[in-house]
Design a protein around this motif. Sequence first.
Motif, short mmCIF file in Angstrom:
data_model
loop_
_atom_site.label_atom_id
_atom_site.label_comp_id
_atom_site.label_asym_id
_atom_site.label_seq_id
_atom_site.Cartn_x
_atom_site.Cartn_y
_atom_site.Cartn_z
N PRO A 216 0.93 12.09 29.12
CA PRO A 216 0.25 13.01 28.20
C PRO A 216 1.03 13.17 26.90
O PRO A 216 2.26 13.05 26.89
N GLN A 217 0.32 13.39 25.82
CA GLN A 217 0.97 13.62 24.53
C GLN A 217 0.10 14.53 23.68
O GLN A 217 -1.12 14.56 23.84
N THR A 218 0.75 15.26 22.80
CA THR A 218 0.05 16.21 21.93
C THR A 218 0.54 16.03 20.50
O THR A 218 1.74 15.93 20.25
N MET A 219 -0.43 15.97 19.56
CA MET A 219 -0.12 15.96 18.15
C MET A 219 -0.71 17.21 17.51
O MET A 219 -1.90 17.48 17.65
N THR A 220 0.14 17.97 16.83
CA THR A 220 -0.29 19.18 16.15
C THR A 220 -0.18 18.98 14.64
O THR A 220 0.90 18.64 14.13
N LEU A 221 -1.28 19.16 13.96
CA LEU A 221 -1.34 18.88 12.52
C LEU A 221 -0.48 19.86 11.73
O LEU A 221 -0.61 21.07 11.86
N LYS A 222 0.41 19.32 10.91
CA LYS A 222 1.23 20.13 10.02
C LYS A 222 0.60 20.24 8.64
O LYS A 222 0.64 21.29 8.00
N ASP A 223 0.05 19.12 8.17
CA ASP A 223 -0.52 19.11 6.82
C ASP A 223 -1.48 17.94 6.68
O ASP A 223 -1.32 16.91 7.34
N ALA A 224 -2.47 18.12 5.84
CA ALA A 224 -3.40 17.05 5.48
C ALA A 224 -3.70 17.16 4.00
O ALA A 224 -3.94 18.27 3.50
N ARG A 225 -3.68 16.03 3.32
CA ARG A 225 -4.00 16.07 1.90
C ARG A 225 -4.72 14.78 1.50
O ARG A 225 -4.39 13.69 1.97
N PHE A 226 -5.71 14.95 0.64
CA PHE A 226 -6.45 13.81 0.12
C PHE A 226 -5.71 13.24 -1.09
O PHE A 226 -5.17 14.00 -1.91
N GLU A 227 -5.67 11.90 -1.17
CA GLU A 227 -4.91 11.24 -2.22
C GLU A 227 -5.75 10.14 -2.87
O GLU A 227 -6.86 9.85 -2.43
N ALA A 228 -5.18 9.56 -3.90
CA ALA A 228 -5.87 8.49 -4.63
C ALA A 228 -5.89 7.21 -3.81
O ALA A 228 -5.21 7.09 -2.78
N VAL A 229 -6.65 6.25 -4.28
CA VAL A 229 -6.74 4.95 -3.60
C VAL A 229 -5.36 4.29 -3.54
O VAL A 229 -4.62 4.26 -4.53
N ARG A 230 -5.00 3.80 -2.35
CA ARG A 230 -3.74 3.08 -2.19
C ARG A 230 -3.96 1.61 -2.55
O ARG A 230 -5.02 1.05 -2.30
N PRO A 231 -2.93 0.96 -3.08
CA PRO A 231 -3.07 -0.49 -3.36
C PRO A 231 -3.14 -1.27 -2.06
O PRO A 231 -2.69 -0.82 -1.00
N ASP A 232 -3.69 -2.48 -2.14
CA ASP A 232 -3.83 -3.32 -0.95
C ASP A 232 -2.49 -3.54 -0.25
O ASP A 232 -2.41 -3.60 0.98
N ALA A 233 -1.44 -3.68 -1.06
CA ALA A 233 -0.12 -3.96 -0.49
C ALA A 233 0.37 -2.86 0.44
O ALA A 233 1.18 -3.11 1.33
N PHE A 234 -0.13 -1.65 0.25
CA PHE A 234 0.30 -0.53 1.08
C PHE A 234 -0.06 -0.77 2.54
O PHE A 234 0.69 -0.40 3.45
#
Length: 614
Positions: A216-234
């Motif tokens: 079992p595992q749990t992930m608790t969200l700390k933060d979420a933010r919308f950002e600009a388009v990332r380049p393909d290389a990312f």
Amino acid sequence: MRTNFATFAFAASAVASSIVAAPAYATTAADVLAANKAATGGAAWDGKASLHETFDFVGQGMTGTAETDFDLSNGRFVDNLALGPLHIVQGYDGAGAWAKDPSGTITPQNGAGRVFAVNEAYRDANLWWRADFGGAQVSLEAPRTVDGTRYDVVHFVPKDGGPFDALFDPQTHLLARIDEKQGSLTLMTTLSDYRSFDGAMIAGKQDQIASDGKNPQTMTLKDARFEAVRPDAFYAMPKVVLADYAIAGGKETTFPFRLVNNHIYADVKINGTGPYVFIFDTGGLNLVTPTLAQKLGLKVEGALDARGGGSETMKAGMTKVARVDLGNATITDQSFMTLPLDSMAHVEGMEMPGMIGFETFRRFVTRVDYGAKTITLMDPKDFDPSSAGTAVPIAFDGNDIEIEGSYDGIPGKFVIDTGARQSLMLTTPFVEKNRLHDASVKSEEATTGWGIGGPTKAYVIRRGVLKLGSVVVDKPLTLLTTDKGGANAEDLLAGNIGGGVLKRFVVTFDYERGTMYLKPVAGAVADLDTFDRSGLWLNEDADGFKIVDVTAKAPGAEAGLAAGDVVTAVDGKPAKSIALPDLRQRLRNDKPGTVVVFAVKGKGDIKVTLRELI
């Protein structure tokens, strides 16, 4: 993230205040998904390019942090997990998946890992909201009740992906759970605690567990933010140049190995001590036993359930090893798993303090000469394949290597596994789908192996044609497994090719270039495709050998031997003076008609007349 060291990232949404208490269950998948989009913020998602999320992670007996970045137009992603001594990165660039393992190597994932990456990308980008459902096959299933709550269920098969079910709350229309089959198990991810970020609702908590109740595992969200388009290389697979391995005095090093039970054993030094005799396993990971870790003073973290052959699991942890010596080759600063392989010493008849696996094979070109009984490690940049033999492309699924092959003309994916004793094992789904076992097939059902998950059973035949690329193996000893769990029940695989086939060849593994080379060994191959003629599976016991399985109607059963019997002598020789692998080889290779006398505690001498069973 797709496996037990990770989780999924989903975009989901808020509860509308006008929803009535008594829900009306949906009549089409389109209705469910339209309601989900509206509930999650609808137009709030429009125009947003990418999303970055950070989580607190708890799982595998450790705590850490996870981050995910994904492109909202097509689902390309990069997932990062830092957990105790582990750092794992997984990515998908819109066409191919890749993974950076804890040792630092980066490998394309073109097996099942790519299928699950496609699924993750599909969900990350909410492609199911599109008019054509993002090109997926979509169907509304019957409502499902889980823990007293009834859900709308939509079944998805994304293009190039695999099947999964999404469960939506009919009151809130929020995504509540994902059920995705991975191997022989189903991973169940529950989403809850939705929060608003720039008008879009995102799950604040994700709980994941496998259908066997493990890891079992749990992930608790700390933060979420919308950002600009990332380049393909990312999102592209990074290039990495490793400086953690070397070969002293040259471009390659060669050292001997012992072949026992078709397994490869060779000397290894850990942190300058030893040598210890480790098993070399292309289907495994670098690991030491907890006993050896304690002896070496290694710090062990975590507690996860590791799977393999058989349906059970073993408790595993993680540690760091400063130096590994193999012949004149060294590798430094490595993450090792800890696993109680020594608990299988009574099965192998060999001490098993550790394993050399994927991380080591990934760094070198590795040649296993089954004829000469030597291993050669070569620097990939100096490798010349011109005399290596027939090239067979290999693909990667985590630490497994797979090939496209066929059995009796039926195509499928096969794992290449130096850690498997058998010649060829065909998985339960492959056997059932292709009706490979019926009354016309002469076979015996027996215990045929023992992995970290315990004993494995199969029907044994000697027939058919196995093709590995252009290489043909006629009538290999073949196991038609009946396992319902573990690696032998994987529905995306046709089978597992083990040492019984591989020992016909000088096998060269070039992980860097995705190629395996097969060159027939010189001369006859000993103990080739033989099968036990007594019908007994014996393991070591304090008083000799314990019979743990007896094949029905085989010589052992006919002579009166039964599971639980303890053998104290064989042909008058004390059992404690006989090596278990030697006895097994004798029961495979002595001529039919040979009489073997077992002295059995409480029963006296029992004579077993060997005969061919298949």
